[in-house]
Design a protein around this motif. Structure first.
Motif, PDB file in Angstrom:
ATOM      1  N   TYR A 166     -40.488  11.146   9.022  1.00  0.00           N
ATOM      2  CA  TYR A 166     -40.005   9.938   9.002  1.00  0.00           C
ATOM      3  C   TYR A 166     -38.388   9.919   9.263  1.00  0.00           C
ATOM      4  O   TYR A 166     -37.698   9.566   8.531  1.00  0.00           O
ATOM      5  N   PRO A 167     -38.075  10.155  10.633  1.00  0.00           N
ATOM      6  CA  PRO A 167     -36.265   9.938  11.019  1.00  0.00           C
ATOM      7  C   PRO A 167     -36.298   8.503  11.238  1.00  0.00           C
ATOM      8  O   PRO A 167     -37.449   7.595  11.137  1.00  0.00           O
ATOM      9  N   THR A 168     -35.072   8.360  11.346  1.00  0.00           N
ATOM     10  CA  THR A 168     -34.740   6.769  11.618  1.00  0.00           C
ATOM     11  C   THR A 168     -34.768   6.632  13.338  1.00  0.00           C
ATOM     12  O   THR A 168     -34.204   7.466  13.858  1.00  0.00           O
ATOM     13  N   PHE A 169     -35.444   5.662  13.901  1.00  0.00           N
ATOM     14  CA  PHE A 169     -35.339   5.653  15.296  1.00  0.00           C
ATOM     15  C   PHE A 169     -34.650   4.090  15.600  1.00  0.00           C
ATOM     16  O   PHE A 169     -35.279   3.171  15.069  1.00  0.00           O
ATOM     17  N   ILE A 170     -33.800   4.360  16.358  1.00  0.00           N
ATOM     18  CA  ILE A 170     -33.349   3.087  17.081  1.00  0.00           C
ATOM     19  C   ILE A 170     -33.895   2.935  18.562  1.00  0.00           C
ATOM     20  O   ILE A 170     -33.405   3.851  19.346  1.00  0.00           O
ATOM     21  N   ASP A 213     -35.310  16.784   8.352  1.00  0.00           N
ATOM     22  CA  ASP A 213     -34.917  15.455   7.355  1.00  0.00           C
ATOM     23  C   ASP A 213     -33.616  14.672   7.481  1.00  0.00           C
ATOM     24  O   ASP A 213     -32.810  15.301   8.048  1.00  0.00           O
ATOM     25  N   ASP A 214     -33.549  13.250   7.277  1.00  0.00           N
ATOM     26  CA  ASP A 214     -32.452  12.572   7.466  1.00  0.00           C
ATOM     27  C   ASP A 214     -32.067  12.596   8.935  1.00  0.00           C
ATOM     28  O   ASP A 214     -30.519  12.730   9.130  1.00  0.00           O
ATOM     29  N   LEU A 227     -31.235  10.580  12.628  1.00  0.00           N
ATOM     30  CA  LEU A 227     -31.321   9.552  13.483  1.00  0.00           C
ATOM     31  C   LEU A 227     -31.315   9.503  14.816  1.00  0.00           C
ATOM     32  O   LEU A 227     -30.319  10.303  15.380  1.00  0.00           O
ATOM     33  N   GLY A 278     -31.300   7.580  18.481  1.00  0.00           N
ATOM     34  CA  GLY A 278     -31.342   6.370  19.388  1.00  0.00           C
ATOM     35  C   GLY A 278     -29.924   5.637  19.115  1.00  0.00           C
ATOM     36  O   GLY A 278     -29.353   5.996  18.188  1.00  0.00           O
ATOM     37  N   PRO A 279     -29.907   4.658  19.781  1.00  0.00           N
ATOM     38  CA  PRO A 279     -30.591   3.984  21.126  1.00  0.00           C
ATOM     39  C   PRO A 279     -30.355   5.208  22.275  1.00  0.00           C
ATOM     40  O   PRO A 279     -29.633   6.048  22.237  1.00  0.00           O
ATOM     41  N   GLU A 299     -28.061  13.698  14.216  1.00  0.00           N
ATOM     42  CA  GLU A 299     -27.825  12.355  14.677  1.00  0.00           C
ATOM     43  C   GLU A 299     -27.472  12.345  16.418  1.00  0.00           C
ATOM     44  O   GLU A 299     -26.659  12.973  16.861  1.00  0.00           O
ATOM     45  N   SER A 336     -27.486   9.973  19.857  1.00  0.00           N
ATOM     46  CA  SER A 336     -27.537   8.611  20.652  1.00  0.00           C
ATOM     47  C   SER A 336     -26.984   8.970  22.120  1.00  0.00           C
ATOM     48  O   SER A 336     -26.190   9.628  22.355  1.00  0.00           O
ATOM     49  N   LYS A 369     -24.088  15.896  15.429  1.00  0.00           N
ATOM     50  CA  LYS A 369     -23.780  14.401  15.763  1.00  0.00           C
ATOM     51  C   LYS A 369     -23.412  14.500  17.412  1.00  0.00           C
ATOM     52  O   LYS A 369     -22.311  14.700  17.653  1.00  0.00           O
ATOM     53  N   GLN A 393     -36.162  -2.736  18.179  1.00  0.00           N
ATOM     54  CA  GLN A 393     -36.914  -2.322  16.861  1.00  0.00           C
ATOM     55  C   GLN A 393     -36.120  -0.977  16.330  1.00  0.00           C
ATOM     56  O   GLN A 393     -35.652  -0.173  16.966  1.00  0.00           O
ATOM     57  N   ILE A 394     -35.764  -1.095  15.198  1.00  0.00           N
ATOM     58  CA  ILE A 394     -35.418   0.129  14.302  1.00  0.00           C
ATOM     59  C   ILE A 394     -36.195   0.440  13.243  1.00  0.00           C
ATOM     60  O   ILE A 394     -36.717  -0.398  12.406  1.00  0.00           O
ATOM     61  N   ASN A 395     -36.631   1.578  13.539  1.00  0.00           N
ATOM     62  CA  ASN A 395     -37.637   2.174  12.345  1.00  0.00           C
ATOM     63  C   ASN A 395     -36.957   2.995  11.392  1.00  0.00           C
ATOM     64  O   ASN A 395     -36.218   4.165  11.818  1.00  0.00           O
ATOM     65  N   THR A 396     -36.798   2.714  10.273  1.00  0.00           N
ATOM     66  CA  THR A 396     -35.766   3.139   9.436  1.00  0.00           C
ATOM     67  C   THR A 396     -36.324   4.348   8.671  1.00  0.00           C
ATOM     68  O   THR A 396     -35.572   5.279   7.696  1.00  0.00           O
ATOM     69  N   GLY A 397     -37.621   4.657   8.814  1.00  0.00           N
ATOM     70  CA  GLY A 397     -38.317   5.708   8.099  1.00  0.00           C
ATOM     71  C   GLY A 397     -38.186   5.752   6.790  1.00  0.00           C
ATOM     72  O   GLY A 397     -39.210   5.169   6.029  1.00  0.00           O
ATOM     73  N   ARG A 398     -37.357   6.454   6.270  1.00  0.00           N
ATOM     74  CA  ARG A 398     -37.260   6.719   4.611  1.00  0.00           C
ATOM     75  C   ARG A 398     -36.232   5.689   4.108  1.00  0.00           C
ATOM     76  O   ARG A 398     -36.150   5.734   2.885  1.00  0.00           O
ATOM     77  N   GLN A 421     -24.676   0.179  16.540  1.00  0.00           N
ATOM     78  CA  GLN A 421     -25.229   1.216  17.544  1.00  0.00           C
ATOM     79  C   GLN A 421     -25.910   0.418  18.620  1.00  0.00           C
ATOM     80  O   GLN A 421     -25.812   1.117  19.788  1.00  0.00           O
TER      81      GLN A 421
END
Lengths: 139, 268
Positions: free
Chosen positions: A45-49, A62-63, A65, A67-68, A83, A85, A100, B141-146, B157
């Motif tokens: 489960y990363p963060t996706f923009i 883990d952790d 990010l 995108g975009p 990270e 982008s 990064k 959409q931003i999917n924040t995961g955890r 961003q």
């Protein structure tokens, strides 16, 4: 999107054939064509923009990010706390922890086997255990 | 992966419990004076007392720095939006409160007047973004995961990669919950907190922080109030007691009741 990616990959072979401005324009054009494709990764489960496009067999730590405007090729392994982008990662790349990268291109088969590195508007290539041993070309 | 989730949610429960105990204690002691100072003090308590003595100072320092960075970035976002004459709203509320439907209704009614960008925060999926996009608004959409809330960095961003001259109105639909979004301001002109009659009449007094930090409170699903027997007047009174300046509007996004009134209160 695929045509633009192939054009950028061809340029990496002979980077002097193109100006920095032309390369930036090619990237901007590519970013407008990236669609969101994020359902096929291996990881936690990363963060996706959006938009983020992941090819097959992408492993994400883990952790992270993303995108975009990120394209990640097949068989890429991304470490923890990375990270990305406005960045293109071609196939078979390894990224270490806590990198990064913004507005960067990572050439195919590159291995960034080190941690704690920040980079902007640069082409990175090679297999390196430290930042110093990496081939870098800013644009 | 299961262990990580247990740890993550365990932390959130601890933080929420501390927040709730402390905010209740603070509320009884000093409300309604010094609201901003109170919010700041409540935030500082989070998680710091979980650190050992050896790392406590660096935890406090890092936490303050991160909060400061978020506030600086939020200020920059607000300035960028204002420089482009973009009106902006951050919508917070629990999952199922009706945030997406309210945004959809508003977007539908103002689309001739405003070119709208909607940023949707969710742990995963773009279900909400797709629903709003069907009402002719551009969505990201931003999917924040955890992560359980959006922060100013996420928003920055996006907007730094957009030509802001193409928009007049920005909505940010935060990740669905009434706890974590209080940790981060996002740089919008106003924050709107949405609750619904289905959450029960105690939902507002149980989540004081977001009501203290919000400009508008929406009590949604009033079409169900008779069937559920929810005491709407108590909910309104609770919101006003926590934040005397907050504007409260009761709506039904399903039937459209008071959506025009909400649009008017938002100044659109």
């Amino acid at each position: 999107m695929k045509e633009e990616l192939k054009a950028i990959e061809r340029i990496l072979v002979d980077i002097k054939s193109i100006s920095k401005e032309e390369l930036n324009n090619m990237l901007k054009s590519l970013f407008t064509k990236i669609s969101n494709h994020i359902d096929n990764y291996i990881g936690d489960y990363p963060t996706f923009i959006e938009p983020v496009y992941l090819e097959g067999n992408v492993e994400i730590g883990d952790d992270v990010l993303l995108g975009p405007n990120v394209y990640i090729g097949a068989n890429v392994k991304i470490g923890d706390y990375v990270e990305l982008s406005n960045t293109i990662i071609f196939d078979d790349v390894i990224l270490g922890n806590n990198l990064k990268l913004e507005n960067c291109i990572i050439a195919p088969n590159s291995h960034l086997n080190f941690e704690n590195f920040k980079c902007n508007s640069t082409i990175l290539s090679g297999k390196a255990d430290s930042e110093k041993n990496l081939t870098k070309l800013s644009f | 992966m299961i262990d990580k989730h247990i740890i993550f949610f365990g932390w959130r429960i601890i933080i929420f419990t501390l927040k709730f105990i402390y905010s209740t204690y603070q509320f009884e002691l000093i409300m309604p004076n010094n609201n901003e100072e109170e919010i700041s003090r409540i935030k500082e308590l989070e998680s710091i007392n979980l650190s050992s003595d050896e790392i406590r100072d660096s935890v406090v320092y890092t936490k303050k720095q991160v909060e400061k960075e978020n506030e600086l970035l939020a200020s920059k976002i607000n300035l960028d939006l204002k420089n482009n004459q973009i009106k902006s709203f951050d919508i917070v509320g629990a999952i199922g409160a009706g945030k997406t439907e309210i945004i959809s209704q508003i977007v539908d009614k103002v689309q001739k007047k405003y070119r709208t960008l909607v940023i949707c925060g969710d742990i995963t999926t773009r279900v909400d973004a797709d629903r709003i996009e069907a009402h002719n608004a551009e969505t990201v959409q931003i999917n924040t995961g955890r992560e359980c809330a959006l922060n100013a960095y996420h928003i920055h961003q996006i907007i730094k990669n957009k030509d802001l001259q193409n928009y007049d109105l920005l909505f940010i639909e935060n990740v669905g919950n009434l706890i974590c979004p209080s940790d981060f301001i996002l740089g919008t002109d106003k924050r709107i907190v949405v609750v619904s009659t289905t959450e029960g009449e105690w939902v507002i007094e149980k989540h004081p922080m977001l009501f203290k930090m919000s400009d508008i409170a929406v009590i949604n699903k009033i079409d169900l109030k008779e069937r559920l027997g929810t005491d709407i007047e108590k909910m309104i009174a609770d919101a006003k007691k926590l934040n005397p300046k907050i504007e409260v509007v009761t709506t039904s996004a399903k039937t459209g009741t008071n959506i025009e009134k909400l649009i008017s209160i938002m100044g659109l």
